[in-house]
Write a protein that holds these residues in place. Structure first.
Motif, PDB file in Angstrom:
ATOM      1  N   THR A   1     -14.633   7.793   3.308  1.00  0.00           N
ATOM      2  CA  THR A   1     -13.466   8.235   2.547  1.00  0.00           C
ATOM      3  C   THR A   1     -12.266   7.376   2.940  1.00  0.00           C
ATOM      4  O   THR A   1     -12.241   6.779   4.020  1.00  0.00           O
ATOM      5  N   LEU A   2     -11.273   7.331   2.064  1.00  0.00           N
ATOM      6  CA  LEU A   2     -10.083   6.508   2.281  1.00  0.00           C
ATOM      7  C   LEU A   2      -9.417   6.852   3.609  1.00  0.00           C
ATOM      8  O   LEU A   2      -9.181   8.027   3.900  1.00  0.00           O
ATOM      9  N   PHE A   3      -9.125   5.831   4.414  1.00  0.00           N
ATOM     10  CA  PHE A   3      -8.396   6.030   5.663  1.00  0.00           C
ATOM     11  C   PHE A   3      -7.060   6.703   5.353  1.00  0.00           C
ATOM     12  O   PHE A   3      -6.361   6.307   4.411  1.00  0.00           O
ATOM     13  N   GLY A   4      -6.676   7.695   6.156  1.00  0.00           N
ATOM     14  CA  GLY A   4      -5.376   8.340   5.981  1.00  0.00           C
ATOM     15  C   GLY A   4      -4.238   7.352   6.113  1.00  0.00           C
ATOM     16  O   GLY A   4      -3.266   7.394   5.353  1.00  0.00           O
ATOM     17  N   GLY A   5      -4.330   6.437   7.074  1.00  0.00           N
ATOM     18  CA  GLY A   5      -3.281   5.441   7.272  1.00  0.00           C
ATOM     19  C   GLY A   5      -3.140   4.500   6.095  1.00  0.00           C
ATOM     20  O   GLY A   5      -2.031   4.091   5.736  1.00  0.00           O
ATOM     21  N   THR A   6      -4.257   4.164   5.469  1.00  0.00           N
ATOM     22  CA  THR A   6      -4.223   3.311   4.278  1.00  0.00           C
ATOM     23  C   THR A   6      -3.548   4.060   3.129  1.00  0.00           C
ATOM     24  O   THR A   6      -2.727   3.491   2.403  1.00  0.00           O
ATOM     25  N   ALA A   7      -3.865   5.344   2.987  1.00  0.00           N
ATOM     26  CA  ALA A   7      -3.227   6.161   1.949  1.00  0.00           C
ATOM     27  C   ALA A   7      -1.717   6.213   2.178  1.00  0.00           C
ATOM     28  O   ALA A   7      -0.939   6.046   1.231  1.00  0.00           O
ATOM     29  N   LEU A   8      -1.283   6.400   3.424  1.00  0.00           N
ATOM     30  CA  LEU A   8       0.146   6.449   3.728  1.00  0.00           C
ATOM     31  C   LEU A   8       0.835   5.119   3.422  1.00  0.00           C
ATOM     32  O   LEU A   8       1.958   5.096   2.918  1.00  0.00           O
ATOM     33  N   GLN A   9       0.160   4.021   3.713  1.00  0.00           N
ATOM     34  CA  GLN A   9       0.724   2.701   3.424  1.00  0.00           C
ATOM     35  C   GLN A   9       0.936   2.523   1.918  1.00  0.00           C
ATOM     36  O   GLN A   9       1.996   2.059   1.475  1.00  0.00           O
ATOM     37  N   ILE A  10      -0.061   2.901   1.139  1.00  0.00           N
ATOM     38  CA  ILE A  10       0.044   2.793  -0.321  1.00  0.00           C
ATOM     39  C   ILE A  10       1.160   3.702  -0.830  1.00  0.00           C
ATOM     40  O   ILE A  10       1.968   3.308  -1.686  1.00  0.00           O
ATOM     41  N   MET A  11       1.240   4.910  -0.297  1.00  0.00           N
ATOM     42  CA  MET A  11       2.271   5.849  -0.721  1.00  0.00           C
ATOM     43  C   MET A  11       3.669   5.330  -0.386  1.00  0.00           C
ATOM     44  O   MET A  11       4.587   5.419  -1.205  1.00  0.00           O
ATOM     45  N   ASP A  12       3.845   4.765   0.803  1.00  0.00           N
ATOM     46  CA  ASP A  12       5.147   4.233   1.204  1.00  0.00           C
ATOM     47  C   ASP A  12       5.547   3.063   0.308  1.00  0.00           C
ATOM     48  O   ASP A  12       6.708   2.926  -0.078  1.00  0.00           O
ATOM     49  N   GLU A  13       4.583   2.231  -0.041  1.00  0.00           N
ATOM     50  CA  GLU A  13       4.868   1.094  -0.923  1.00  0.00           C
ATOM     51  C   GLU A  13       5.322   1.565  -2.303  1.00  0.00           C
ATOM     52  O   GLU A  13       6.314   1.063  -2.850  1.00  0.00           O
ATOM     53  N   VAL A  14       4.622   2.538  -2.865  1.00  0.00           N
ATOM     54  CA  VAL A  14       5.008   3.062  -4.182  1.00  0.00           C
ATOM     55  C   VAL A  14       6.365   3.763  -4.089  1.00  0.00           C
ATOM     56  O   VAL A  14       7.207   3.623  -4.980  1.00  0.00           O
ATOM     57  N   ALA A  15       6.605   4.483  -3.003  1.00  0.00           N
ATOM     58  CA  ALA A  15       7.903   5.143  -2.808  1.00  0.00           C
ATOM     59  C   ALA A  15       9.023   4.101  -2.732  1.00  0.00           C
ATOM     60  O   ALA A  15      10.094   4.276  -3.322  1.00  0.00           O
ATOM     61  N   PHE A  16       8.780   3.007  -2.006  1.00  0.00           N
ATOM     62  CA  PHE A  16       9.765   1.929  -1.894  1.00  0.00           C
ATOM     63  C   PHE A  16      10.081   1.337  -3.267  1.00  0.00           C
ATOM     64  O   PHE A  16      11.245   1.119  -3.617  1.00  0.00           O
ATOM     65  N   ILE A  17       9.058   1.067  -4.043  1.00  0.00           N
ATOM     66  CA  ILE A  17       9.260   0.498  -5.375  1.00  0.00           C
ATOM     67  C   ILE A  17      10.060   1.472  -6.238  1.00  0.00           C
ATOM     68  O   ILE A  17      11.001   1.082  -6.945  1.00  0.00           O
ATOM     69  N   THR A  18       9.722   2.756  -6.180  1.00  0.00           N
ATOM     70  CA  THR A  18      10.428   3.784  -6.948  1.00  0.00           C
ATOM     71  C   THR A  18      11.900   3.834  -6.562  1.00  0.00           C
ATOM     72  O   THR A  18      12.778   3.843  -7.430  1.00  0.00           O
TER      73      THR A  18
END
Length: 128
Positions: A29-46
């Motif tokens: 399953t997707l690493f939690g840390g990888t999910a957080l990295q993706i989420m932070d990137e999308v949040a930054f773009i937003t």
């Protein structure tokens, strides 16, 4: 926030990705840390799309891992502005998982990221 409604709507950000095996843990399953990295990137773009200024992440809060995300799954990451302050703003990010070969979609992760707008000297400035 009502006065910023068109700007908030225009800043909504969506990203689609496939969860490949190189991003998963020993449970496949997707690493939690990888999910957080993706989420932070999308949040930054937003946040950047909203204020068009330099922003930095200052905190993340209440990250709920509701469902695991297996390899070979399509994910949609959605960032939305949920609070606008004087120098900071909050971005709520959700990750939805979609089965690759079925018509099934559900929310898997949800969290909030706080950003501060900064000037060239890294001092807080107004977000609007």
């Amino acid at each position: 926030m009502q006065e910023y409604a068109p700007q908030i709507q225009a800043a909504e950000t969506r990203l689609f990705k496939v969860v490949f095996p190189n991003t998963t843990n020993h449970y496949d399953t997707l690493f939690g840390g990888t999910a957080l990295q993706i989420m932070d990137e999308v949040a930054f773009i937003t946040a950047t799309r909203f204020c068009r200024k330099r922003v930095v992440t200052v905190s993340s809060s209440k990250i709920d891992f509701k469902k695991s995300i297996p390899a070979d799954t399509i994910i949609e990451v959605v960032g939305r502005i949920v609070r606008v302050g004087r120098t900071s703003l909050d971005v709520e990010v959700e990750i939805f998982k979609e089965e690759m070969y079925e018509n099934k979609r559900e929310q898997a992760i949800k969290g909030t990221f706080t950003f501060v707008a900064i000037d060239e000297n890294k001092k807080p400035i107004s977000v609007v």
